[in-house]
Design a protein around this motif. Structure first.
Motif, PDB file in Angstrom:
ATOM      1  N   ALA A   1      12.405 -14.437   8.781  1.00 15.77           N
ATOM      2  CA  ALA A   1      11.363 -15.090   7.989  1.00 15.77           C
ATOM      3  C   ALA A   1      10.846 -14.198   6.870  1.00 15.77           C
ATOM      4  CB  ALA A   1      10.209 -15.510   8.903  1.00 15.77           C
ATOM      5  N   LEU A   2      10.871 -12.879   7.070  1.00 15.26           N
ATOM      6  CA  LEU A   2      10.344 -11.955   6.071  1.00 15.26           C
ATOM      7  C   LEU A   2      11.203 -11.870   4.809  1.00 15.26           C
ATOM      8  CD1 LEU A   2       9.026  -8.936   8.185  1.00 15.26           C
ATOM      9  CD2 LEU A   2       7.672 -10.434   6.701  1.00 15.26           C
ATOM     10  N   THR A   3      12.433 -12.342   4.868  1.00 18.50           N
ATOM     11  CA  THR A   3      13.273 -12.288   3.662  1.00 18.50           C
ATOM     12  C   THR A   3      12.674 -13.106   2.531  1.00 18.50           C
ATOM     13  OG1 THR A   3      14.639 -14.140   4.433  1.00 18.50           O
ATOM     14  CG2 THR A   3      15.368 -11.907   5.020  1.00 18.50           C
ATOM     15  N   ASP A   4      11.851 -14.101   2.887  1.00 21.36           N
ATOM     16  CA  ASP A   4      11.261 -14.969   1.880  1.00 21.36           C
ATOM     17  C   ASP A   4       9.734 -14.889   1.914  1.00 21.36           C
ATOM     18  OD1 ASP A   4      11.379 -16.828  -0.215  1.00 21.36           O
ATOM     19  OD2 ASP A   4      11.162 -18.525   1.165  1.00 21.36           O
ATOM     20  N   ALA A   5       9.207 -13.723   2.315  1.00 21.97           N
ATOM     21  CA  ALA A   5       7.756 -13.555   2.425  1.00 21.97           C
ATOM     22  C   ALA A   5       7.382 -12.140   2.007  1.00 21.97           C
ATOM     23  CB  ALA A   5       7.302 -13.830   3.858  1.00 21.97           C
ATOM     24  N   SER A   6       6.096 -11.947   1.778  1.00 24.01           N
ATOM     25  CA  SER A   6       5.617 -10.626   1.349  1.00 24.01           C
ATOM     26  C   SER A   6       4.796  -9.918   2.410  1.00 24.01           C
ATOM     27  CB  SER A   6       4.747 -10.771   0.093  1.00 24.01           C
ATOM     28  OG  SER A   6       3.559 -11.492   0.392  1.00 24.01           O
ATOM     29  N   THR A   7       4.313 -10.655   3.417  1.00 24.30           N
ATOM     30  CA  THR A   7       3.304 -10.117   4.324  1.00 24.30           C
ATOM     31  C   THR A   7       3.594 -10.491   5.764  1.00 24.30           C
ATOM     32  OG1 THR A   7       1.638 -10.320   2.560  1.00 24.30           O
ATOM     33  CG2 THR A   7       0.823 -10.078   4.821  1.00 24.30           C
TER      34      THR A   7
ATOM     35  N   SER B   1       5.792  -6.309  18.542  1.00 17.78           N
ATOM     36  CA  SER B   1       5.008  -6.061  17.331  1.00 17.78           C
ATOM     37  C   SER B   1       5.464  -4.787  16.633  1.00 17.78           C
ATOM     38  CB  SER B   1       3.519  -5.959  17.682  1.00 17.78           C
ATOM     39  OG  SER B   1       3.032  -7.192  18.145  1.00 17.78           O
ATOM     40  N   LEU B   2       5.742  -3.748  17.421  1.00 14.69           N
ATOM     41  CA  LEU B   2       6.165  -2.475  16.843  1.00 14.69           C
ATOM     42  C   LEU B   2       7.506  -2.610  16.148  1.00 14.69           C
ATOM     43  CD1 LEU B   2       5.333   0.466  16.525  1.00 14.69           C
ATOM     44  CD2 LEU B   2       6.411   0.946  18.739  1.00 14.69           C
ATOM     45  N   ALA B   3       8.464  -3.283  16.787  1.00 13.28           N
ATOM     46  CA  ALA B   3       9.777  -3.495  16.169  1.00 13.28           C
ATOM     47  C   ALA B   3       9.653  -4.304  14.886  1.00 13.28           C
ATOM     48  CB  ALA B   3      10.720  -4.200  17.151  1.00 13.28           C
ATOM     49  N   SER B   4       8.778  -5.310  14.904  1.00 19.36           N
ATOM     50  CA  SER B   4       8.584  -6.151  13.717  1.00 19.36           C
ATOM     51  C   SER B   4       7.918  -5.367  12.595  1.00 19.36           C
ATOM     52  CB  SER B   4       7.745  -7.380  14.086  1.00 19.36           C
ATOM     53  OG  SER B   4       8.415  -8.162  15.055  1.00 19.36           O
ATOM     54  N   ALA B   5       6.945  -4.517  12.947  1.00 18.66           N
ATOM     55  CA  ALA B   5       6.276  -3.699  11.928  1.00 18.66           C
ATOM     56  C   ALA B   5       7.251  -2.712  11.306  1.00 18.66           C
ATOM     57  CB  ALA B   5       5.093  -2.960  12.542  1.00 18.66           C
ATOM     58  N   ARG B   6       8.107  -2.119  12.126  1.00 27.53           N
ATOM     59  CA  ARG B   6       9.115  -1.202  11.584  1.00 27.53           C
ATOM     60  C   ARG B   6      10.021  -1.922  10.592  1.00 27.53           C
ATOM     61  NH1 ARG B   6      10.608   0.866  17.550  1.00 27.53           N
ATOM     62  NH2 ARG B   6       9.179   2.639  17.753  1.00 27.53           N
ATOM     63  N   LYS B   7      10.464  -3.126  10.968  1.00 29.54           N
ATOM     64  CA  LYS B   7      11.360  -3.880  10.084  1.00 29.54           C
ATOM     65  C   LYS B   7      10.649  -4.254   8.794  1.00 29.54           C
ATOM     66  CE  LYS B   7      15.168  -6.076   9.087  1.00 29.54           C
ATOM     67  NZ  LYS B   7      16.429  -5.351   8.810  1.00 29.54           N
ATOM     68  N   ALA B   8       9.426  -4.736   8.902  1.00 32.02           N
ATOM     69  CA  ALA B   8       8.669  -5.109   7.708  1.00 32.02           C
ATOM     70  C   ALA B   8       8.475  -3.915   6.789  1.00 32.02           C
ATOM     71  CB  ALA B   8       7.319  -5.696   8.113  1.00 32.02           C
ATOM     72  N   ASN B   9       8.156  -2.769   7.369  1.00 32.15           N
ATOM     73  CA  ASN B   9       7.972  -1.557   6.587  1.00 32.15           C
ATOM     74  C   ASN B   9       9.251  -1.174   5.860  1.00 32.15           C
ATOM     75  OD1 ASN B   9       8.036   1.725   6.643  1.00 32.15           O
ATOM     76  ND2 ASN B   9       5.968   0.952   6.271  1.00 32.15           N
ATOM     77  N   ALA B  10      10.387  -1.257   6.569  1.00 34.15           N
ATOM     78  CA  ALA B  10      11.672  -0.919   5.959  1.00 34.15           C
ATOM     79  C   ALA B  10      12.032  -1.874   4.826  1.00 34.15           C
ATOM     80  CB  ALA B  10      12.767  -0.924   7.017  1.00 34.15           C
ATOM     81  N   MET B  11      11.545  -3.117   4.924  1.00 35.16           N
ATOM     82  CA  MET B  11      11.827  -4.125   3.896  1.00 35.16           C
ATOM     83  C   MET B  11      10.820  -4.069   2.742  1.00 35.16           C
ATOM     84  SD  MET B  11      12.687  -7.339   6.448  1.00 35.16           S
ATOM     85  CE  MET B  11      13.086  -8.535   5.153  1.00 35.16           C
ATOM     86  N   GLY B  12       9.841  -3.174   2.827  1.00 27.47           N
ATOM     87  CA  GLY B  12       8.838  -3.072   1.774  1.00 27.47           C
ATOM     88  C   GLY B  12       7.792  -4.163   1.815  1.00 27.47           C
ATOM     89  N   LYS B  13       7.563  -4.756   2.988  1.00 30.18           N
ATOM     90  CA  LYS B  13       6.568  -5.817   3.136  1.00 30.18           C
ATOM     91  C   LYS B  13       5.224  -5.227   3.559  1.00 30.18           C
ATOM     92  CE  LYS B  13      10.031  -8.678   2.546  1.00 30.18           C
ATOM     93  NZ  LYS B  13      10.224  -9.447   1.290  1.00 30.18           N
ATOM     94  N   THR B  14       4.163  -5.968   3.324  1.00 32.74           N
ATOM     95  CA  THR B  14       2.821  -5.557   3.723  1.00 32.74           C
ATOM     96  C   THR B  14       2.590  -5.927   5.180  1.00 32.74           C
ATOM     97  OG1 THR B  14       1.945  -5.835   1.492  1.00 32.74           O
ATOM     98  CG2 THR B  14       0.350  -5.879   3.298  1.00 32.74           C
ATOM     99  N   VAL B  15       2.105  -4.961   5.965  1.00 27.28           N
ATOM    100  CA  VAL B  15       1.797  -5.196   7.377  1.00 27.28           C
ATOM    101  C   VAL B  15       0.284  -5.184   7.560  1.00 27.28           C
ATOM    102  CG1 VAL B  15       2.028  -4.333   9.739  1.00 27.28           C
ATOM    103  CG2 VAL B  15       3.958  -4.149   8.140  1.00 27.28           C
ATOM    104  N   ILE B  16      -0.266  -6.291   8.061  1.00 30.80           N
ATOM    105  CA  ILE B  16      -1.691  -6.393   8.359  1.00 30.80           C
ATOM    106  C   ILE B  16      -1.843  -6.472   9.870  1.00 30.80           C
ATOM    107  CG2 ILE B  16      -3.795  -7.759   8.086  1.00 30.80           C
ATOM    108  CD1 ILE B  16      -2.755  -8.706   5.398  1.00 30.80           C
ATOM    109  N   LEU B  17      -2.524  -5.492  10.451  1.00 27.20           N
ATOM    110  CA  LEU B  17      -2.696  -5.397  11.899  1.00 27.20           C
ATOM    111  C   LEU B  17      -4.135  -5.697  12.285  1.00 27.20           C
ATOM    112  CD1 LEU B  17      -1.821  -4.587  14.783  1.00 27.20           C
ATOM    113  CD2 LEU B  17      -2.335  -2.204  14.152  1.00 27.20           C
TER     114      LEU B  17
END
Length: 307
Positions: free
Chosen positions: A131-137, A149-165
Protein backbone atom coordinates in the motif's frame (compact mmCIF):
# COMPACT_ATOMS: atom_id res chain seq x y z
CA UNK A 1 -9.95 12.52 -4.50
CA UNK A 2 -7.36 12.93 -7.24
CA UNK A 3 -4.24 14.48 -5.81
CA UNK A 4 -5.23 13.65 -2.23
CA UNK A 5 -2.35 12.51 -0.03
CA UNK A 6 -2.04 8.75 0.39
CA UNK A 7 -2.22 7.55 3.99
CA UNK A 8 -1.73 3.93 5.12
CA UNK A 9 -2.91 2.93 8.59
CA UNK A 10 -1.76 -0.27 10.29
CA UNK A 11 -3.64 -0.84 13.50
CA UNK A 12 -6.49 -2.10 15.59
CA UNK A 13 -10.06 -2.56 14.42
CA UNK A 14 -12.56 -2.98 17.27
CA UNK A 15 -16.19 -2.94 18.15
CA UNK A 16 -16.72 -0.65 21.12
CA UNK A 17 -19.29 -1.56 23.78
CA UNK A 18 -20.03 1.62 25.71
CA UNK A 19 -21.80 2.22 29.01
CA UNK A 20 -22.74 5.63 30.40
CA UNK A 21 -23.13 6.29 34.11
CA UNK A 22 -22.91 9.28 36.44
CA UNK A 23 -19.74 7.88 37.98
CA UNK A 24 -17.42 4.90 37.73
CA UNK A 25 -17.91 2.03 40.21
CA UNK A 26 -15.44 1.43 43.00
CA UNK A 27 -13.89 -2.06 43.23
CA UNK A 28 -16.64 -4.57 44.03
CA UNK A 29 -19.42 -2.02 43.46
CA UNK A 30 -22.21 -2.08 40.88
CA UNK A 31 -23.32 1.25 39.46
CA UNK A 32 -26.56 1.52 37.46
CA UNK A 33 -25.95 3.23 34.14
CA UNK A 34 -28.39 5.11 31.95
CA UNK A 35 -27.26 4.36 28.39
CA UNK A 36 -25.57 1.65 26.31
CA UNK A 37 -24.21 1.94 22.76
CA UNK A 38 -22.17 -0.15 20.35
CA UNK A 39 -20.06 1.52 17.71
CA UNK A 40 -17.08 0.84 15.51
CA UNK A 41 -13.70 1.76 17.00
CA UNK A 42 -10.10 0.66 17.37
CA UNK A 43 -7.31 3.23 17.30
CA UNK A 44 -6.17 2.24 13.83
CA UNK A 45 -9.63 2.20 12.33
CA UNK A 46 -10.57 5.45 14.04
CA UNK A 47 -7.49 7.16 12.62
CA UNK A 48 -8.18 5.75 9.15
CA UNK A 49 -11.70 7.21 9.23
CA UNK A 50 -10.38 10.50 10.61
CA UNK A 51 -7.82 10.76 7.80
CA UNK A 52 -10.40 9.88 5.14
CA UNK A 53 -12.83 12.51 6.41
CA UNK A 54 -10.04 15.09 6.40
CA UNK A 55 -9.50 14.40 2.70
CA UNK A 56 -6.80 11.74 2.74
CA UNK A 57 -6.80 8.80 0.32
CA UNK A 58 -6.70 6.25 3.11
CA UNK A 59 -5.97 2.52 3.20
CA UNK A 60 -6.41 0.34 6.30
CA UNK A 61 -4.33 -2.74 7.07
CA UNK A 62 -5.31 -5.09 9.89
CA UNK A 63 -7.60 -7.98 10.78
CA UNK A 64 -11.13 -8.65 11.97
CA UNK A 65 -12.48 -11.88 13.39
CA UNK A 66 -14.93 -14.44 12.08
CA UNK A 67 -17.75 -13.23 14.34
CA UNK A 68 -20.76 -11.06 13.63
CA UNK A 69 -18.78 -7.88 14.34
CA UNK A 70 -16.32 -8.44 11.46
CA UNK A 71 -18.65 -7.59 8.53
CA UNK A 72 -20.08 -4.62 10.43
CA UNK A 73 -16.60 -3.20 11.01
CA UNK A 74 -15.62 -3.60 7.36
CA UNK A 75 -18.86 -2.02 6.13
CA UNK A 76 -18.36 0.99 8.40
CA UNK A 77 -14.86 1.61 7.08
CA UNK A 78 -16.01 1.31 3.46
CA UNK A 79 -18.83 3.77 4.08
CA UNK A 80 -16.29 6.26 5.47
CA UNK A 81 -14.28 6.02 2.25
CA UNK A 82 -11.46 3.82 3.57
CA UNK A 83 -9.87 1.20 1.30
CA UNK A 84 -10.30 -2.11 3.17
CA UNK A 85 -8.51 -4.38 0.68
CA UNK A 86 -5.64 -4.73 3.18
CA UNK A 87 -7.89 -6.07 5.96
CA UNK A 88 -7.86 -9.84 6.48
CA UNK A 89 -10.36 -12.07 8.34
CA UNK A 90 -9.08 -14.48 11.00
CA UNK A 91 -11.91 -16.99 11.26
CA UNK A 92 -10.43 -18.57 14.36
CA UNK A 93 -10.52 -15.35 16.40
CA UNK A 94 -13.11 -12.87 17.61
CA UNK A 95 -12.89 -9.32 16.38
CA UNK A 96 -11.23 -6.91 18.77
CA UNK A 97 -13.54 -5.32 21.30
CA UNK A 98 -13.27 -2.46 23.78
CA UNK A 99 -15.57 -2.18 26.79
CA UNK A 100 -15.76 1.54 27.55
CA UNK A 101 -17.25 3.28 30.55
CA UNK A 102 -18.05 7.00 30.30
CA UNK A 103 -18.88 9.02 33.43
CA UNK A 104 -20.80 12.23 34.00
CA UNK A 105 -17.73 14.40 33.34
CA UNK A 106 -17.19 12.73 29.92
CA UNK A 107 -14.06 10.91 31.08
CA UNK A 108 -13.61 7.30 30.01
CA UNK A 109 -12.16 4.02 31.24
CA UNK A 110 -11.47 1.26 28.73
CA UNK A 111 -10.87 -2.49 28.87
CA UNK A 112 -9.69 -3.92 25.57
CA UNK A 113 -9.60 -7.47 24.17
CA UNK A 114 -7.42 -7.47 21.06
CA UNK A 115 -8.80 -10.62 19.39
CA UNK A 116 -7.89 -10.78 15.70
CA UNK A 117 -5.74 -7.67 16.06
CA UNK A 118 -3.26 -9.76 18.07
CA UNK A 119 -2.79 -12.33 15.26
CA UNK A 120 -1.60 -9.82 12.67
CA UNK A 121 1.73 -10.95 11.24
CA UNK A 122 3.90 -11.10 8.12
CA UNK A 123 0.90 -10.84 5.79
CA UNK A 124 -0.03 -7.47 7.27
CA UNK A 125 3.55 -6.18 7.02
CA UNK A 126 3.52 -7.19 3.33
CA UNK A 127 0.17 -5.46 2.81
CA UNK A 128 1.58 -2.27 4.34
CA UNK A 129 4.60 -2.36 2.04
CA UNK A 130 2.34 -2.82 -0.99
CA UNK A 131 0.00 0.00 0.00
CA UNK A 132 2.90 2.38 0.68
CA UNK A 133 3.99 2.35 -2.97
CA UNK A 134 1.14 4.77 -3.64
CA UNK A 135 1.18 6.69 -0.34
CA UNK A 136 3.37 9.12 1.56
CA UNK A 137 2.55 8.34 5.19
CA UNK A 138 2.29 5.34 7.52
CA UNK A 139 0.30 5.67 10.72
CA UNK A 140 0.99 3.25 13.59
CA UNK A 141 -0.42 2.60 17.07
CA UNK A 142 0.13 -0.25 19.54
CA UNK A 143 -2.94 -2.48 19.10
CA UNK A 144 -1.23 -5.00 16.79
CA UNK A 145 1.92 -7.01 17.58
CA UNK A 146 4.94 -4.76 18.01
CA UNK A 147 6.97 -6.92 15.60
CA UNK A 148 4.53 -6.12 12.78
CA UNK A 149 4.62 -2.40 13.50
CA UNK A 150 8.41 -2.45 13.70
CA UNK A 151 8.79 -4.31 10.40
CA UNK A 152 6.36 -1.89 8.74
CA UNK A 153 8.17 1.15 10.15
CA UNK A 154 11.49 -0.17 8.88
CA UNK A 155 10.02 -0.67 5.41
CA UNK A 156 8.39 2.76 5.37
CA UNK A 157 11.65 4.37 6.47
CA UNK A 158 13.58 2.56 3.74
CA UNK A 159 11.02 3.78 1.18
CA UNK A 160 11.37 7.39 2.35
CA UNK A 161 7.83 7.55 3.77
CA UNK A 162 6.72 9.50 6.84
CA UNK A 163 6.08 7.36 9.93
CA UNK A 164 3.63 8.72 12.53
CA UNK A 165 3.60 6.72 15.77
CA UNK A 166 0.80 7.02 18.31
CA UNK A 167 2.25 5.03 21.26
CA UNK A 168 -1.08 3.90 22.70
CA UNK A 169 -2.38 1.94 24.41
CA UNK A 170 0.51 2.02 26.89
CA UNK A 171 2.84 -0.95 26.50
CA UNK A 172 6.62 -1.46 26.31
CA UNK A 173 8.11 -0.63 22.92
CA UNK A 174 11.61 -1.04 21.52
CA UNK A 175 13.77 2.06 21.26
CA UNK A 176 14.12 1.39 17.54
CA UNK A 177 10.44 2.15 17.01
CA UNK A 178 10.91 5.60 18.54
CA UNK A 179 13.99 6.13 16.36
CA UNK A 180 11.98 5.22 13.24
CA UNK A 181 9.22 7.71 14.08
CA UNK A 182 9.22 10.90 12.06
CA UNK A 183 6.44 12.05 14.38
CA UNK A 184 5.51 10.58 17.78
CA UNK A 185 2.23 11.71 19.37
CA UNK A 186 1.66 10.44 22.92
CA UNK A 187 -0.93 11.86 25.26
CA UNK A 188 0.08 12.73 28.84
CA UNK A 189 -0.31 9.18 30.18
CA UNK A 190 1.54 7.62 27.26
CA UNK A 191 4.30 10.22 27.42
CA UNK A 192 4.81 9.56 31.13
CA UNK A 193 5.16 5.84 30.46
CA UNK A 194 7.76 6.54 27.77
CA UNK A 195 9.90 9.07 29.62
CA UNK A 196 9.57 7.81 33.19
CA UNK A 197 8.30 10.97 34.89
CA UNK A 198 4.83 12.52 35.35
CA UNK A 199 3.59 14.61 32.45
CA UNK A 200 1.02 16.85 34.09
CA UNK A 201 1.28 20.25 32.42
CA UNK A 202 3.02 22.27 29.75
CA UNK A 203 6.40 22.35 31.44
CA UNK A 204 6.53 18.59 31.92
CA UNK A 205 5.22 18.08 28.39
CA UNK A 206 8.05 20.21 27.01
CA UNK A 207 10.59 18.11 28.91
CA UNK A 208 8.95 14.93 27.65
CA UNK A 209 9.08 16.16 24.06
CA UNK A 210 12.76 17.02 24.44
CA UNK A 211 13.46 13.54 25.83
CA UNK A 212 11.69 11.85 22.91
CA UNK A 213 13.71 13.94 20.47
CA UNK A 214 16.88 12.93 22.29
CA UNK A 215 15.87 9.29 21.85
CA UNK A 216 15.58 9.63 18.09
CA UNK A 217 12.12 10.84 17.09
CA UNK A 218 12.31 13.70 14.56
CA UNK A 219 9.19 15.46 15.87
CA UNK A 220 7.46 15.00 19.23
CA UNK A 221 3.90 16.15 19.89
CA UNK A 222 2.42 15.74 23.37
CA UNK A 223 -1.38 15.78 23.25
CA UNK A 224 -2.78 17.59 26.30
CA UNK A 225 -6.52 17.18 25.70
CA UNK A 226 -8.38 20.34 26.65
CA UNK A 227 -5.04 22.15 27.04
CA UNK A 228 -4.06 21.75 23.38
CA UNK A 229 -0.68 20.25 22.48
CA UNK A 230 3.06 20.80 22.85
CA UNK A 231 5.18 20.15 19.76
CA UNK A 232 8.91 20.20 19.17
CA UNK A 233 11.49 19.36 16.53
CA UNK A 234 15.20 20.04 16.41
CA UNK A 235 14.43 23.50 15.06
CA UNK A 236 10.97 24.44 16.31
CA UNK A 237 8.98 24.15 19.52
CA UNK A 238 5.67 25.69 20.49
CA UNK A 239 2.25 25.23 22.05
CA UNK A 240 -0.93 24.94 20.04
CA UNK A 241 -3.91 26.80 21.47
CA UNK A 242 -6.71 24.71 22.91
CA UNK A 243 -10.26 25.10 21.62
CA UNK A 244 -12.83 25.29 24.46
CA UNK A 245 -15.85 23.07 23.77
CA UNK A 246 -18.48 21.32 25.85
CA UNK A 247 -17.23 17.74 26.08
CA UNK A 248 -19.78 14.97 25.63
CA UNK A 249 -17.47 11.98 25.07
CA UNK A 250 -13.66 12.09 24.98
CA UNK A 251 -13.30 8.64 23.35
CA UNK A 252 -11.15 8.83 20.18
CA UNK A 253 -10.35 12.54 20.41
CA UNK A 254 -6.67 11.66 20.07
CA UNK A 255 -7.46 9.60 16.98
CA UNK A 256 -9.22 12.57 15.37
CA UNK A 257 -6.09 14.61 16.18
CA UNK A 258 -3.78 12.07 14.54
CA UNK A 259 -5.85 11.62 11.40
CA UNK A 260 -6.01 15.37 10.81
CA UNK A 261 -2.32 15.76 11.60
CA UNK A 262 -1.30 13.06 9.12
CA UNK A 263 -3.31 14.54 6.26
CA UNK A 264 -2.19 18.11 6.89
CA UNK A 265 1.49 17.17 7.12
CA UNK A 266 1.17 15.04 3.97
CA UNK A 267 -0.28 18.08 2.20
CA UNK A 268 2.90 19.98 3.06
CA UNK A 269 1.42 22.28 5.70
CA UNK A 270 3.70 23.67 8.39
CA UNK A 271 3.96 21.77 11.65
CA UNK A 272 2.36 24.67 13.52
CA UNK A 273 -0.64 24.79 11.15
CA UNK A 274 -1.02 21.01 11.09
CA UNK A 275 -1.05 20.81 14.90
CA UNK A 276 -3.62 23.61 15.11
CA UNK A 277 -5.93 21.83 12.66
CA UNK A 278 -5.40 18.59 14.55
CA UNK A 279 -6.31 20.26 17.86
CA UNK A 280 -9.49 21.58 16.25
CA UNK A 281 -10.37 18.11 14.96
CA UNK A 282 -9.81 16.63 18.42
CA UNK A 283 -11.97 19.32 20.01
CA UNK A 284 -14.81 18.66 17.59
CA UNK A 285 -14.61 14.92 18.26
CA UNK A 286 -15.41 15.32 21.97
CA UNK A 287 -18.66 17.13 21.18
CA UNK A 288 -20.18 13.93 19.72
CA UNK A 289 -20.61 10.43 21.10
CA UNK A 290 -18.92 7.49 19.45
CA UNK A 291 -15.48 6.76 18.04
CA UNK A 292 -15.52 6.66 14.24
CA UNK A 293 -18.86 8.46 14.22
CA UNK A 294 -17.27 11.43 16.01
CA UNK A 295 -14.44 11.95 13.51
CA UNK A 296 -15.07 15.36 11.90
CA UNK A 297 -14.95 16.14 8.20
CA UNK A 298 -12.54 18.66 6.70
CA UNK A 299 -15.41 21.06 6.09
CA UNK A 300 -16.47 20.85 9.75
CA UNK A 301 -12.93 21.58 10.95
CA UNK A 302 -12.56 24.55 8.60
CA UNK A 303 -15.96 25.93 9.68
CA UNK A 304 -15.02 25.45 13.35
CA UNK A 305 -11.80 27.41 12.92
CA UNK A 306 -13.63 30.19 11.11
CA UNK A 307 -16.39 30.72 13.66
Amino acid sequence: MDGAPGIVVLGGINMDLVTYSDRFPSPGETVVGHRFLTYAGGKGANQAVAAARMGGRTSMVGQVGGDLFGPQLLDGLREAGVDVSGIAIDGGETSGIAVIGVDGSAQNRIVQVLGANSTCGAAQAEAVASALTDASTLMLQLEVPIEVSLASARKANAMGKTVILDPGPVRPIPEELIELADVITPNETEAAALVGFPVDGHGAAERAAEELLRRGARTAIIKLGSQGAIFATGWQGDTSTAFPVEAVDTVAAGDAFNGALAVCLAEGRSLERAVMLACAAGALAVTTTGAQDSMPTRAEVVAFLGR
